[in-house]
Design a protein around this motif. Structure first.
Motif, PDB file in Angstrom:
ATOM      1  N   ILE A   1       0.813  -1.111   0.119  1.00  0.00           N
ATOM      2  CA  ILE A   1       0.130   0.010  -0.121  1.00  0.00           C
ATOM      3  C   ILE A   1       1.094   1.198  -0.047  1.00  0.00           C
ATOM      4  O   ILE A   1       1.717   1.264   0.725  1.00  0.00           O
ATOM      5  N   VAL A   2       0.643   2.047  -0.889  1.00  0.00           N
ATOM      6  CA  VAL A   2       1.563   3.143  -1.056  1.00  0.00           C
ATOM      7  C   VAL A   2       1.022   4.510  -1.123  1.00  0.00           C
ATOM      8  O   VAL A   2      -0.301   4.414  -1.578  1.00  0.00           O
ATOM      9  N   ASP A   3       1.759   5.729  -0.905  1.00  0.00           N
ATOM     10  CA  ASP A   3       1.005   6.907  -1.026  1.00  0.00           C
ATOM     11  C   ASP A   3       1.219   7.470  -2.370  1.00  0.00           C
ATOM     12  O   ASP A   3       1.859   6.769  -3.298  1.00  0.00           O
ATOM     13  N   ASP A   4       0.932   8.685  -2.872  1.00  0.00           N
ATOM     14  CA  ASP A   4       0.917   9.256  -4.048  1.00  0.00           C
ATOM     15  C   ASP A   4       2.476   9.286  -4.603  1.00  0.00           C
ATOM     16  O   ASP A   4       2.704   9.367  -5.673  1.00  0.00           O
ATOM     17  N   ALA A   5       3.483   9.161  -3.623  1.00  0.00           N
ATOM     18  CA  ALA A   5       4.910   9.346  -4.007  1.00  0.00           C
ATOM     19  C   ALA A   5       5.482   8.041  -4.120  1.00  0.00           C
ATOM     20  O   ALA A   5       6.709   7.760  -4.525  1.00  0.00           O
ATOM     21  N   GLY A   6       4.531   6.918  -4.024  1.00  0.00           N
ATOM     22  CA  GLY A   6       5.130   5.522  -4.202  1.00  0.00           C
ATOM     23  C   GLY A   6       5.875   5.037  -2.949  1.00  0.00           C
ATOM     24  O   GLY A   6       6.317   3.828  -3.030  1.00  0.00           O
ATOM     25  N   ARG A   7       5.768   5.709  -1.794  1.00  0.00           N
ATOM     26  CA  ARG A   7       6.257   5.145  -0.703  1.00  0.00           C
ATOM     27  C   ARG A   7       5.276   4.292   0.035  1.00  0.00           C
ATOM     28  O   ARG A   7       4.307   4.562   0.144  1.00  0.00           O
ATOM     29  N   GLU A   8       5.698   3.146   0.586  1.00  0.00           N
ATOM     30  CA  GLU A   8       4.894   2.312   1.447  1.00  0.00           C
ATOM     31  C   GLU A   8       4.336   2.871   2.549  1.00  0.00           C
ATOM     32  O   GLU A   8       4.897   3.896   3.446  1.00  0.00           O
ATOM     33  N   LEU A   9       3.095   2.673   2.838  1.00  0.00           N
ATOM     34  CA  LEU A   9       2.289   3.239   4.056  1.00  0.00           C
ATOM     35  C   LEU A   9       2.376   2.204   5.269  1.00  0.00           C
ATOM     36  O   LEU A   9       2.222   0.965   5.066  1.00  0.00           O
ATOM     37  N   PRO A  10       2.409   2.651   6.574  1.00  0.00           N
ATOM     38  CA  PRO A  10       1.961   1.881   7.592  1.00  0.00           C
ATOM     39  C   PRO A  10       0.551   1.271   7.655  1.00  0.00           C
ATOM     40  O   PRO A  10      -0.322   1.601   6.935  1.00  0.00           O
ATOM     41  N   GLU A  11       0.353   0.241   8.581  1.00  0.00           N
ATOM     42  CA  GLU A  11      -0.854  -0.199   8.799  1.00  0.00           C
ATOM     43  C   GLU A  11      -1.988   0.664   9.236  1.00  0.00           C
ATOM     44  O   GLU A  11      -1.854   1.696   9.562  1.00  0.00           O
TER      45      GLU A  11
END
Length: 1005
Positions: A536-546
């Protein structure tokens, strides 16, 4: 105390050895060892039995999984170097031979072991061995009924062609497909009949000179001809392209437009159809330049003569699955044979599919869930498929469950609307005549899963024997063949209730209080199938926490290589090696919760509104046709739109406030103005309750207006397009003004996202800056301080300081369980690069980390790690790895506290991997207790393949020491059995506290 093997796997292993020893005991004079007696088939059977029993001991969840000669010992069977040595002991005892250790370190599969045993048997067999009586064979001869194995599965098949050929070879007359009829048994197809019909179609296609890898379109209803045609195209070397046959004259223009787009994209020259659809097909032919031939199955099958089978490879395209297409521009998903078989095997492993299963289906065969999930899955596993037409189900939904009752169906599947239809149409009287207790897996997928539907299904049909744990909400998409995430088969549905305001405003899925009647509800779709990953990633492609909502990306062996002849859309599909699903989701403890399609999200006054919940609620309004509601956001009014009667003035004013307008399109047959106004008022009331705002426009339209895909999903984007083009509503103001308002309305949301991204980046920068400073101090401490205890104290202090300075909360439970007066073996799970620092911050006394030998290749790193008494073990050189394990066992006996990451490595995907045996062998031989430690939260803060740390909290749970009496290396069997028991107890504790799903089964297909 010492542990003893009393379980079934242990008894079976000992029985196998005793059988071989009893054969040896019957020898007389100068007879050869037992291993030289018996046929090669018997030797193969016993070897596979020994391997299977060891795999069952190490991986109980894989106990029923087949073991084959060509399985990889490492990848598929999950045997590490110490497990190989245990297998060495058992094989030598069973066969009465002595194999060089290099055989077990170099062997890549059981077949390599079989070759080594055969070489020794050949060298030791005297000339008269062939004349020995059958009673002296290594194991009893197979019973006649065991010679034929109709329940086997083609595990080594590389293509769908291999699958059908395998079944025809092994059990041609076995029943495969039954076409359901209400009063009669219905027609059936055996594997031989299926292949015979497919051969006839293939012969006809080859006589039409189709080229290798040429797309051939199929527009047929559910029936024998469809199955013959799909397989026949594959056998002829072509690529099947399923199309749905038109059934409604009102949608004829829409069908033409969509089918024209598909045929133009794939450039098919041949369309296989039924006689009744030929007029429609001729219309297509007049509009598609590449389409030259329209033929029926009967016409193709009338050809006779030569037939040749082209070479088909695993990476060849098996078929093109065209996506639903929201605006008349469907995309052809390229799926290879390897993609399909990987997906079928992974899904089958999850639902524990066997040839004895009965899959009951009404799903259309032009849709991936019906084609791959129902038929091709049943074809692969050799199980029976009981199938009816979609029209037959829609006209009388009770047929579906009657077929389950009548044929003892064990697996079935449907989109959510299918279950809703049954809930509405199946009467209480019908329930008394149904028995659904045979169902083991009831999959709900292909469209958003409703929590209410799931609850009502279980409540309503439990009286018929439907088990709660059989209901399985699943998630998949054509770009991943069909299935991506599945829940465990024995868990039942998992529903998450989250705070509505926080979710819509900030994208956080925080748990709601039990008494929160306004909570949003999302149904878990389970965790990724074996071999697949999601993030699950944000708009910048970084993974998001739970519990942070973001874009769902995936990858795995089932994933498509792209869209057929569509490089632009293929480029948009891939993101740094991952595929973009187009869906929004969040994760909790490895479970995926789908929240909606990215393109369908409505941004209203800074709130994100998902349309599915509102559509479901409106569908229950009296007078509205259920599942015939489209909710979408628009920055414009339709050219013909105006505020609907009953719409509050303050609601319509939102179009002048620079925010998306909430539009509801609902089908109804009501014509009375008073009734329609009442319906609109009720819809607005629901919108206020669920979305926090009334609708800007409610359009009550005649039946058939709301556009849907071939699988029954609402086409919101297409409905929105028609609305904005003036075909559903009335115009609004100037375009430039609307565009300006769109920019203004999106600014608060963009500012929040920018602020969040900046905050995350600043945290990452601060964390790395602090780490560099503190790591430098740590290195200096390791070099300068003379005593190990001083060095460890420095590292312990600096690691805790790193956590404090970054605001990371570290909670330690059970610290009192650490022995202070004696050595022990500590084992922990491994989820992140942060784990080592967490343990340094947690453990107050020095420990010797057991690390992979590759780290010692760097001289500076080796020096630093040796200064804190790190022990290195070889992972790839099996012989050296065994020697290292023995050396470390001696260290444990000498009083060292050893610290193991029992998984050996970590991955970015959540899940507790199988444990290696080194730590437990060391404990068993030395008598040192095992102390399990569960680490939770580090993976969410810093995942594998990522150097972007995120805020989070970490929990470390320390278990009580697991005591054991030393066995010593001389007692190999006792040492191994004790180590297995230690591993099982420690792993169960860690699994209970680490928050990750269990990935403990051996290997992958």
């Amino acid at each position: 105390m010492a542990f003893h093997r009393n379980d079934d796997a242990g008894r079976e292993a000992n029985t196998a050895v005793r059988e071989a020893e009893q054969v040896q005991a019957r020898k007389t004079g100068q007879e050869t060892p037992a291993s030289t007696n018996g046929t090669p088939e018997h030797v193969e059977d016993l070897l596979l039995r020994l391997v299977r029993e060891l795999v069952a001991e190490l991986h109980p969840k894989a106990a029923d999984r087949p073991v084959h000669l060509d399985h990889s010992i490492d990848r598929d069977l999950g045997l590490d170097s110490l497990a190989r040595m245990e297998l060495l002991t058992r094989v030598e005892n069973a066969f009465g031979v002595t194999l060089p250790e290099r055989t077990f370190t170099d062997a890549e599969s059981p077949r390599d072991l079989l070759r080594a045993i055969s070489r020794l048997r050949t060298a030791a067999t005297p000339a008269h061995a062939a004349d020995q009586p059958a009673g002296d064979s290594l194991v009893p001869a197979k019973k006649p009924e065991e010679t034929e194995r109709p329940d086997a599965v083609p595990h080594n098949a590389r293509t769908l062609v291999d699958v059908i050929e395998w079944h025809v070879t092994h059990h041609p007359d076995r029943l495969h497909i039954r076409f359901y009829k209400d009063k009669e048994e219905g027609d059936t197809l055996s594997f031989h009949q299926l292949k015979e019909g497919a051969d006839a179609v293939a012969r006809g296609l080859q006589h039409l000179d189709i080229k290798p890898a040429e797309p051939v379109a199929i527009m047929l209803p559910t029936g024998p001809d469809y199955f013959f045609t799909f397989l026949g195209i594959l056998l002829a070397g072509g690529i099947p392209v399923p199309l749905y046959p038109p059934v409604r004259q009102a949608r004829l223009e829409d069908h033409l437009r969509r089918h024209r787009s598909i045929l133009q994209n794939c450039a098919a020259s041949t369309l296989v159809s039924m006689p009744e659809a030929k007029p429609f097909a001729r219309l297509l032919k007049s509009q598609v330049e590449s389409l030259h031939r329209i033929v029926t199955v009967e016409e193709l099958s009338s050809d006779s003569g030569a037939f040749w089978t082209p070479q088909v490879n695993p990476q060849d395209t098996a078929f093109l699955q065209y996506t639903s297409g929201s605006t008349g521009n469907p995309k052809g998903v390229v799926l290879s044979h390897a993609n399909l078989l990987a997906n079928i095997r992974a899904m089958g492993q999850n639902v524990q599919a066997t040839p004895n299963d009965v899959f009951v289906s009404w799903l259309p065969l032009y849709h991936d869930m019906g084609l791959i999930g129902a038929w091709l899955g049943s074809l692969y596993f050799g199980s029976q498929l009981v199938i009816m037409s979609p029209i037959g189900f829609l006209t009388r939904p009770l047929r579906w469950f009657q077929a389950v009752h009548r044929y003892r169906g064990s697996i079935t599947a449907s989109p959510n609307f299918g279950f809703e239809l049954c809930l509405r149409k199946v009467t209480e009287e019908d329930l008394r005549e149904l028995d659904l207790s045979s169902l083991r897996a009831v999959c709900n997928g292909a469209e958003p899963v409703s929590a209410e539907t799931v609850r009502r299904l279980i409540e309503r049909f439990s009286v018929c024997g439907l088990k709660q744990e059989a209901v399985m909400p699943v998630y998949g998409l054509a770009e991943c063949s069909v299935g991506l995430t599945f829940p465990p088969t024995d868990r039942g549905p998992l529903i998450d209730r989250v705070q509505r305001e926080t979710f819509q405003r900030d994208g956080l899925a925080l748990p709601a209080d039990a008494d929160d009647d306004n909570a949003l509800q999302f149904v878990s779709s389970g965790s990724p199938l074996t071999g697949h990953e999601v993030r699950i990633v944000d708009d910048a492609g970084r993974e998001l926490p739970e519990r942070r909502v973001g874009q769902l990306h995936f990858r795995g062996p089932s994933a498509t290589s792209g869209y057929f002849r569509n490089p632009e859309q293929t480029g948009k599909l891939f993101r740094d090696g991952w595929l973009d699903s187009g869906d929004l989701a969040y994760m909790v403890c490895g479970d995926v919760f789908i929240t909606g399609r990215i393109k369908d999200i409505i941004i209203r006054a800074g709130r994100n509104i998902t349309p599915e919940e509102l559509e479901e609620a409106i569908g229950k309004v009296q007078g509205i046709r259920k599942s015939c509601v489209a909710v979408f956001g628009s920055h414009t009014r339709g050219p013909d739109s105006s505020p609907a009667p009953g719409t509050p003035p303050e609601a319509d004013a939102t179009s002048d406030m620079g925010t998306e307008r909430l539009v509801v399109l609902a089908e109804t047959r009501e014509s009375s103005p008073e009734t329609r106004e009442q319906i609109i008022a009720e819809i607005n009331s629901l919108a206020v309750d669920l979305a926090g705002t009334p609708a800007d426009e409610v359009l009550l339209v005649p039946p058939g207006t709301v556009l849907k895909t071939s699988s029954g999903k609402v086409r919101r984007a297409a409905s929105k397009e028609r609305y904005e083009q003036g075909r559903l509503g009335r115009p609004a103001g100037a375009l430039w003004l609307i565009l300006a308002r769109q920019i203004l309305s999106s600014m608060p949301q963009q500012l929040r996202r920018a602020r969040r991204a900046l905050s995350d980046s600043l945290f990452a920068f601060r964390a790395w800056s602090l780490y560099v400073i503190l790591a430098t101090l740590g290195i200096l401490s390791i070099i300068a301080l003379p005593a190990l205890s001083w060095r460890w104290t420095a590292l312990h202090t600096l690691a805790r300081l790193l956590g404090l300075s970054t605001g990371t909360r570290l909670m330690v439970r059970g610290l009192e369980n650490l022995p202070t007066d004696r050595p022990c073996v500590i084992v922990a799970n491994h989820a992140s690069y942060l784990d080592g620092y967490v343990l340094a911050a947690t453990l107050p006394h020095p420990v010797s980390f057991v690390a992979k030998a590759e780290l010692a290749a760097n001289a500076a790193l080796r020096f630093l790690m040796q200064r804190v008494h790190t022990e290195f073990v070889e992972r790839f050189d099996m012989q050296k790895g065994i020697e290292d394990a023995r050396r470390i066992s001696r260290q444990a006996k000498a009083g060292r506290i050893l610290m193991y990451f029992a998984e050996g490595t970590f991955t970015r995907a959540p899940g507790l991997r199988p444990f290696h045996m080194g730590a437990f062998i060391a404990a068993a031989e030395s008598g040192a207790p095992v102390v399990p430690i569960a680490i939770r939260g580090t993976r969410s803060m810093l995942r594998a393949d990522s150097w972007f740390p995120r805020r989070g909290s970490i929990t470390v749970t320390i278990g009580k020491p697991i005591e054991v009496q030393p066995t010593g290396p001389e007692a190999d069997g006792a040492s191994w059995n004790t180590a297995v028991e230690l591993r099982n107890i420690a792993r169960e504790f860690i699994l209970r506290h680490c928050g990750d799903p269990d990935l403990g089964s051996a290997g992958r297909s």
